[in-house]
Design a protein around this motif. Structure first.
Motif, PDB file in Angstrom:
ATOM      1  N   LEU A  80       0.807  -1.220   0.000  1.00 36.03           N
ATOM      2  CA  LEU A  80       0.000   0.000   0.000  1.00 36.03           C
ATOM      3  C   LEU A  80       0.838   1.267   0.000  1.00 36.03           C
ATOM      4  O   LEU A  80       0.351   2.324  -0.392  1.00 36.03           O
ATOM      5  N   SER A  81       2.099   1.182   0.429  1.00 41.35           N
ATOM      6  CA  SER A  81       2.965   2.361   0.380  1.00 41.35           C
ATOM      7  C   SER A  81       3.359   2.680  -1.059  1.00 41.35           C
ATOM      8  O   SER A  81       3.729   3.804  -1.374  1.00 41.35           O
ATOM      9  N   GLY A  82       3.259   1.678  -1.946  1.00 38.15           N
ATOM     10  CA  GLY A  82       3.591   1.892  -3.351  1.00 38.15           C
ATOM     11  C   GLY A  82       5.076   1.888  -3.646  1.00 38.15           C
ATOM     12  O   GLY A  82       5.498   2.162  -4.756  1.00 38.15           O
ATOM     13  N   LYS A  83       5.885   1.558  -2.644  1.00 40.67           N
ATOM     14  CA  LYS A  83       7.342   1.582  -2.836  1.00 40.67           C
ATOM     15  C   LYS A  83       7.867   0.287  -3.435  1.00 40.67           C
ATOM     16  O   LYS A  83       8.909   0.276  -4.060  1.00 40.67           O
ATOM     17  N   ILE A  84       7.135  -0.799  -3.216  1.00 43.71           N
ATOM     18  CA  ILE A  84       7.552  -2.098  -3.748  1.00 43.71           C
ATOM     19  C   ILE A  84       6.409  -2.642  -4.592  1.00 43.71           C
ATOM     20  O   ILE A  84       5.262  -2.634  -4.171  1.00 43.71           O
ATOM     21  N   SER A  85       6.731  -3.095  -5.780  1.00 43.31           N
ATOM     22  CA  SER A  85       5.676  -3.634  -6.631  1.00 43.31           C
ATOM     23  C   SER A  85       6.237  -4.732  -7.520  1.00 43.31           C
ATOM     24  O   SER A  85       7.372  -4.677  -7.951  1.00 43.31           O
ATOM     25  N   VAL A 112      -3.627  -2.261 -20.087  1.00 42.69           N
ATOM     26  CA  VAL A 112      -4.800  -1.392 -20.215  1.00 42.69           C
ATOM     27  C   VAL A 112      -4.494  -0.030 -19.598  1.00 42.69           C
ATOM     28  O   VAL A 112      -4.729   1.017 -20.208  1.00 42.69           O
ATOM     29  N   PHE A 113      -3.949  -0.027 -18.377  1.00 45.57           N
ATOM     30  CA  PHE A 113      -3.610   1.238 -17.731  1.00 45.57           C
ATOM     31  C   PHE A 113      -2.528   1.995 -18.501  1.00 45.57           C
ATOM     32  O   PHE A 113      -2.564   3.216 -18.601  1.00 45.57           O
ATOM     33  N   PHE A 134       5.758   0.326 -15.630  1.00 46.06           N
ATOM     34  CA  PHE A 134       5.126  -0.754 -14.886  1.00 46.06           C
ATOM     35  C   PHE A 134       5.742  -0.862 -13.493  1.00 46.06           C
ATOM     36  O   PHE A 134       6.910  -0.581 -13.289  1.00 46.06           O
ATOM     37  N   GLY A 135       4.923  -1.285 -12.542  1.00 49.25           N
ATOM     38  CA  GLY A 135       5.399  -1.461 -11.173  1.00 49.25           C
ATOM     39  C   GLY A 135       5.248  -0.217 -10.320  1.00 49.25           C
ATOM     40  O   GLY A 135       5.749  -0.164  -9.204  1.00 49.25           O
ATOM     41  N   THR A 136       4.577   0.819 -10.828  1.00 43.33           N
ATOM     42  CA  THR A 136       4.397   2.051 -10.059  1.00 43.33           C
ATOM     43  C   THR A 136       2.922   2.361  -9.834  1.00 43.33           C
ATOM     44  O   THR A 136       2.563   3.469  -9.489  1.00 43.33           O
ATOM     45  N   GLY A 137       2.058   1.384 -10.010  1.00 45.70           N
ATOM     46  CA  GLY A 137       0.611   1.600 -10.001  1.00 45.70           C
ATOM     47  C   GLY A 137       0.047   2.219  -8.743  1.00 45.70           C
ATOM     48  O   GLY A 137      -0.672   3.214  -8.812  1.00 45.70           O
ATOM     49  N   ILE A 138       0.330   1.654  -7.578  1.00 46.02           N
ATOM     50  CA  ILE A 138      -0.249   2.164  -6.339  1.00 46.02           C
ATOM     51  C   ILE A 138       0.209   3.593  -6.083  1.00 46.02           C
ATOM     52  O   ILE A 138      -0.602   4.465  -5.766  1.00 46.02           O
ATOM     53  N   ALA A 139       1.484   3.852  -6.246  1.00 43.41           N
ATOM     54  CA  ALA A 139       2.006   5.202  -6.026  1.00 43.41           C
ATOM     55  C   ALA A 139       1.360   6.184  -7.005  1.00 43.41           C
ATOM     56  O   ALA A 139       0.989   7.299  -6.622  1.00 43.41           O
TER      57      ALA A 139
END
Length: 148
Positions: free
Chosen positions: A23-28, A38-39, A48-53
């Protein structure tokens, strides 16, 4: 309330990543390449890998924030309709989050969900009407409120 767009991804968190880290978006870890594409094509994701942040950054100024739910078998993200801040006070935001764009609500339907009394709630609604955020219909006991 405005509807949410909901994204549910089956499966749990990748091995070694805690819910807090996720949820911190630092690790994905990319888990759903189709959804990521799609996004990417919609322009919401550049890398890619930065979605939550990125999601959190996009909603930084929004009145309604995304909700993340991590369970044993799914990861669910609810993306609310984006609504700008409109210079509301913190108390006005609390009242705003109870109101609807599609359904008129009376004071008795609003007051139980805020931590202050009816007179303060009424004043906040009046102030929000002056700001052009809330529309008021009816008079006296028949007064109802709706988001413009």
């Amino acid at each position: 309330m405005p509807s949410n767009n909901e994204i549910a991804v089956p499966g749990d968190l990748p091995s070694g990543i805690t819910e807090k880290e996720y949820l911190s978006g630092k690790i994905s870890v990319l888990r759903n390449r189709n959804l990521a594409n799609v996004f990417y094509r919609l322009g919401f994701v550049e890398i890619f890998g930065t979605g939550i942040a990125r999601i959190k950054q996009l909603y930084k100024e929004s009145l309604r924030k995304p909700d993340f739910e991590v369970t044993e078998n799914t990861i669910k993200i609810m993306l609310p309709v984006y609504e700008e801040n409109m210079n509301l006070t913190e108390d006005e935001k609390k009242v705003y989050n109870i109101l609807s764009k599609t359904m008129l609500k009376s004071m008795s339907e609003i007051a139980p969900y805020v931590s202050f009394g009816k007179s303060k709630t009424a004043q906040l609604l009046k102030d929000m009407q002056k700001k052009g955020v809330v529309e008021v219909e009816g008079r006296g006991r028949g007064t109802k409120y709706i988001i413009k």
